[in-house]
Each structure stands twice: as C-alpha cells, then as structure tokens.
Design an enzyme around this catalytic site. Structure first.
Site, PDB file in Angstrom:
ATOM      1  N   HIS A   1       0.881  -1.097  -0.028  1.00  0.00           N
ATOM      2  CA  HIS A   1       0.044  -0.201   0.189  1.00  0.00           C
ATOM      3  C   HIS A   1       0.838   1.185   0.048  1.00  0.00           C
ATOM      4  O   HIS A   1       1.591   1.635  -0.837  1.00  0.00           O
ATOM      5  CB  HIS A   1      -0.860  -0.240   1.313  1.00  0.00           C
ATOM      6  CG  HIS A   1      -2.139   0.922   1.298  1.00  0.00           C
ATOM      7  ND1 HIS A   1      -2.306   1.635   0.253  1.00  0.00           N
ATOM      8  CD2 HIS A   1      -3.006   1.283   2.560  1.00  0.00           C
ATOM      9  CE1 HIS A   1      -3.409   2.494   0.668  1.00  0.00           C
ATOM     10  NE2 HIS A   1      -3.802   2.076   1.872  1.00  0.00           N
TER      11      HIS A   1
ATOM     12  N   HIS B   1      -2.363  -2.426  -9.588  1.00  0.00           N
ATOM     13  CA  HIS B   1      -3.272  -1.750  -8.604  1.00  0.00           C
ATOM     14  C   HIS B   1      -4.422  -2.616  -8.764  1.00  0.00           C
ATOM     15  O   HIS B   1      -4.593  -3.315  -9.770  1.00  0.00           O
ATOM     16  CB  HIS B   1      -3.679  -0.343  -9.227  1.00  0.00           C
ATOM     17  CG  HIS B   1      -4.366   0.255  -8.186  1.00  0.00           C
ATOM     18  ND1 HIS B   1      -5.454   0.364  -8.007  1.00  0.00           N
ATOM     19  CD2 HIS B   1      -3.725   1.191  -7.273  1.00  0.00           C
ATOM     20  CE1 HIS B   1      -5.808   1.080  -6.816  1.00  0.00           C
ATOM     21  NE2 HIS B   1      -4.795   1.868  -6.463  1.00  0.00           N
TER      22      HIS B   1
ATOM     23  N   ASP C   1       2.655   5.495  -6.878  1.00  0.00           N
ATOM     24  CA  ASP C   1       4.052   5.488  -6.124  1.00  0.00           C
ATOM     25  C   ASP C   1       5.164   5.233  -6.793  1.00  0.00           C
ATOM     26  O   ASP C   1       6.173   5.677  -6.408  1.00  0.00           O
ATOM     27  CB  ASP C   1       3.909   4.340  -5.175  1.00  0.00           C
ATOM     28  CG  ASP C   1       2.860   4.386  -3.757  1.00  0.00           C
ATOM     29  OD1 ASP C   1       2.729   5.595  -3.470  1.00  0.00           O
ATOM     30  OD2 ASP C   1       2.299   3.636  -3.515  1.00  0.00           O
TER      31      ASP C   1
END
Ligand code: CMC
Length: 382
Positions: free
Chosen positions: A222, A261, A318
């Site tokens: 995460h 994802h 990210d």
C-alpha cells in the site's frame, strides 16, 4: 453447507455507498466529490481539497479563509507529543512513531470522545493539521536539529518544508509538494481507509480510526510502495542497468514496486500527473534527481511494453513519487509518512460519512480446521 464463494482480499465486494470519491479503474479516471483529479491538481490547493473532501463542495472565499485559519490554529504540537517524538526517533520506524504520536493526541483534546458531527469535523481539522507538524518534526529530530515552531503565514505544504528544514524554501518546492498532497488525499475504500472504517464501525473514535489507517498504510503493498520504488531505483544504480535489473527481478517472480493496482487496470491518472511534474522539473534538477528520473522513465517504458497491455500492470501513484520527493529535498523515510499526511482528510471524511448510517463491519471466514477434538491434559501429551 457447501464451501461458500470466498473473495480473497475482498476483491470485487461492495461494502457501502459513498459520495466522496469515484475511481474508474477501466478508464483511468479519479474524481474527488465529482471533480476530476487533473483539475484539482492544476487549480486547487491541499487546504481547499481538504474542505472539498470533508464538506462535499468547494468553499466560498469566506468559508475557505475560516477553514484555513482553523487548520493553522491546530498546527502547534503539545509538549507531550514532542516528547514522544524525541524519545522514539532513531529507535523505531517513522510510521510507528507517527502512529504512536497520533494515538496519544486524545490526551490533549478535552473533547476527543464527543460523537457529535461538529466535533468529528473539528477533530478532522486538528488531525489534518497536526499530522503535517508531527511528520515534519520527526524528520527534523531525525536530522539531530532543533524543533521548529510552525509558521502560520505559510501554506500547509510550505509550513511542512519550513518545519522540516528550518528555513523557508522556494515556492516551486511548496507547489510541488502541495500537488503531491492533493494527489494522495483520497482514494475510496483502499486498504487503510477500510481499516479505519473497521475500527470506527465499532463506534470507537476518530483518533483510533486514523491510528488504524496509519498502521495499514505502512505496508509495502500500500503506502510503503513509494519508498520501496526509490530503493529499487537506487539498487539499479545507473540508468543503463535498468533493463537487466527489471528482467532479472521479473524472472525471479519479484514485484516491481510502484506498478499494478487492484482497481486501476490502466495507467493511474495520478502517476501521469506526477510523471509530468517530474519531467518539467528536470531543467533545474540535481544530478541525483536526473539519474533517478532516467531510471524511472526506462523502467516505466519497459514495464508498460512487457506487462501493460498484456497483464494490466501499469505505473501507480507510488512509482514517480520518489524522484519528485527527492527533488523537493524530502528524505526517503518520510515518503510513506507524507502519504499519511495527505490521506488523513480521506480517512476522516469516510469515517464521518460511514457513521451517518453505521453498521458494524464483521465479515465471515470459512473454517477448514477440525472440530470436537479431545482435550488431553498436559501431563499426558506425548
Ligand atoms: N510487479 C510484477 N508483477 C505484479 C505486480 C508488480 N508490481 N503487481 C501484480 N503483479 C502480478 C502478480 O505477481 C500476479 O501474477 P500471477 O497471476 O502470475 O501470480 C498478478 O499480477 C496479480 O497480482 P495480485 O497481487 O493478485 O493483484 P492485486 O490486485 O492483489 O495487487 C497490488 C495489487 C498493488 C498489491 C500489486 O499490484 C502489487 O503488489 N504492486 C506492487 C506494490 C505497489 O506498488 N503498491 C502500491 C499500490 S498503489 C498505492 C495505494 O493506493 O496503496
């Protein structure tokens, strides 16, 4: 009873209705309260985005000024929180220090357990403001530098950099950070928001819910993926090593952090914005940032060619964050804590919304162990 259908990881399960955020994973679109993320990143500020997420609409000038003033009033940290930070820096992970500091905040909030909506909104404002101060102070103490008091004339992002570095930084750095905060502010029922909701659904309080969210955000699947992605870029070392490194990692069944994802099966729209920002800052970037960018762009090209269209694995929020944070001067161990600083409005808004029609979250598990085993006293066990 036969074996029920098990949705591992709760994939594909709807657990509630929400008016806060729409993630269109097929089209690669993200909306906060109906506004496309691209428009917010370009035109809004983190403070205004927080108002939007919490109240469901953009503020008038007067409403914004009042909200901004309330946020600023909450910036200072009680001595007890500063003591926790000074006591634990260097001995625990920054996310653990942040989690501990946040869970101690009710000790300094006489109204912490008030369940009225007005109090929940007030606590949300306090949490949004104080998380920034806590993370900046942890960063400051980690450098062995004296703690800096907040500067109320600066924006949330500008003040974060000021409290971290002890000097006012350029407006460009504050703007970049502001955009990063907006992009991470909310993302529907992601793992940390879900865990905050699980905690709050027991009618626990907002501080406890946010503490749960921080614990969940820490993991590398995460929020922890941003620093893991930068670590990978550093392990790659030189841009020309990128393809060999990624090929080897994929052959060894390793995950490439910052890709893939659960919901986006196309390019994450946040990653597109961050990539654009990263490209546009190159002209004045340091050698180090240019090296990281070159690696990131080569890795992205290769992953998109190899796994994008065939396996739906695309860059997520990210992947490009590390080089951007490096350009702003933020150390790697603060990346994931900064994600928490950004995500707190999302956690709070979801919690407040869920409490409007609360139901305890309590899923089932299918038991596959034994039953009716005979209890053998300890002395008779072989
Ligand atoms: N690199 C290589 N292969 C991958 C990756 C990756 N980053 N992500 C997924 N896969 C493969 C995975 O190995 C699996 O392959 P197979 O079917 O052959 O076993 C397949 O894709 C499906 O993976 P999954 O773990 O079942 O899919 P998921 O929907 O549970 O995973 C994820 C989502 C984010 C956990 C995963 O993509 C991942 O581990 N990514 C790396 C960590 C990361 O970047 N996390 C940040 C997510 S975005 C920020 C946030 O909101 O938290």
């Amino acid at each position: 009873m036969g074996k029920p259908v098990i949705n591992k990881g709760l994939e594909g399960i709807y657990m509630t209705e929400s008016r806060i955020c729409k993630v269109d994973g097929k089209a690669g679109k993200l909306y906060y309260r109906g506004y496309p993320i691209e428009a917010l990143a370009r035109h809004s500020s983190f403070e205004e985005t927080c108002y939007l997420i919490l109240y469901g609409r953009l503020p008038t000038r007067k409403e914004f000024d009042r909200f901004d003033m309330l946020l600023k009033k909450e910036r200072a940290l009680p001595q007890g929180i500063l003591d926790i930070i000074e006591e634990t820096v260097g001995r625990a992970d920054v996310m653990d220090i942040l989690r501990t500091a946040v869970s101690a905040l009710p000790a300094y909030d006489p109204d912490a357990y008030n369940k009225s909506k007005a109090s929940e909104v007030r606590e949300s404002v306090a949490l949004i403001s104080k998380l920034g101060s806590i993370v900046a102070t942890i960063g400051r103490v980690s450098q062995g530098e004296p703690i800096v008091k907040p500067d109320l004339s600066l924006s949330h992002a500008g003040n974060f950099l000021y409290m971290l570095n002890g000097r006012r930084q350029g407006t460009e750095e504050a703007r970049l950070l502001d955009t990063m905060l907006i992009l991470h502010a909310e993302h529907s029922s992601n793992a940390s928001t879900f865990s905050a909701l699980v905690t709050g659904s027991t009618l626990s309080d907002l501080y406890a819910a946010v503490t749960s969210g921080i614990g969940t955000l820490k993991g590398p699947l995460h929020g922890g993926a941003d620093s893991a992605a930068l670590k990978m870029m550093n392990a790659i070392g030189r841009p020309e090593n990128t393809e060999r490194y990624i090929n080897r990692a994929l052959a060894g069944k390793q995950r490439i952090m910052g890709f893939g994802h659960r919901v986006y099966k196309t390019y994450d729209p946040r990653a597109r914005i961050i990539k654009k920002d990263l490209e546009s800052l190159q002209k004045h970037a340091s050698k180090e940032v240019r090296r990281l960018t070159a690696i990131a762009l080569r890795a992205e090209k290769m992953m998109v060619e190899k796994l994008g269209k065939t396996h739906n694995i695309w860059p997520n929020v990210d992947f490009f964050s590390g080089p951007v944070y490096t350009a702003i001067g933020i150390p790697e161990d603060l990346f994931t804590p900064l994600f928490a600083v950004s995500r707190v409005p999302g956690w709070c808004a979801h919690m407040i919304e869920y409490w409007e029609d609360n139901r305890l979250i309590r899923p089932l598990e299918y038991y596959t162990g034994k039953v009716d085993r005979e209890y053998v006293p300890m002395g008779k066990r072989g």
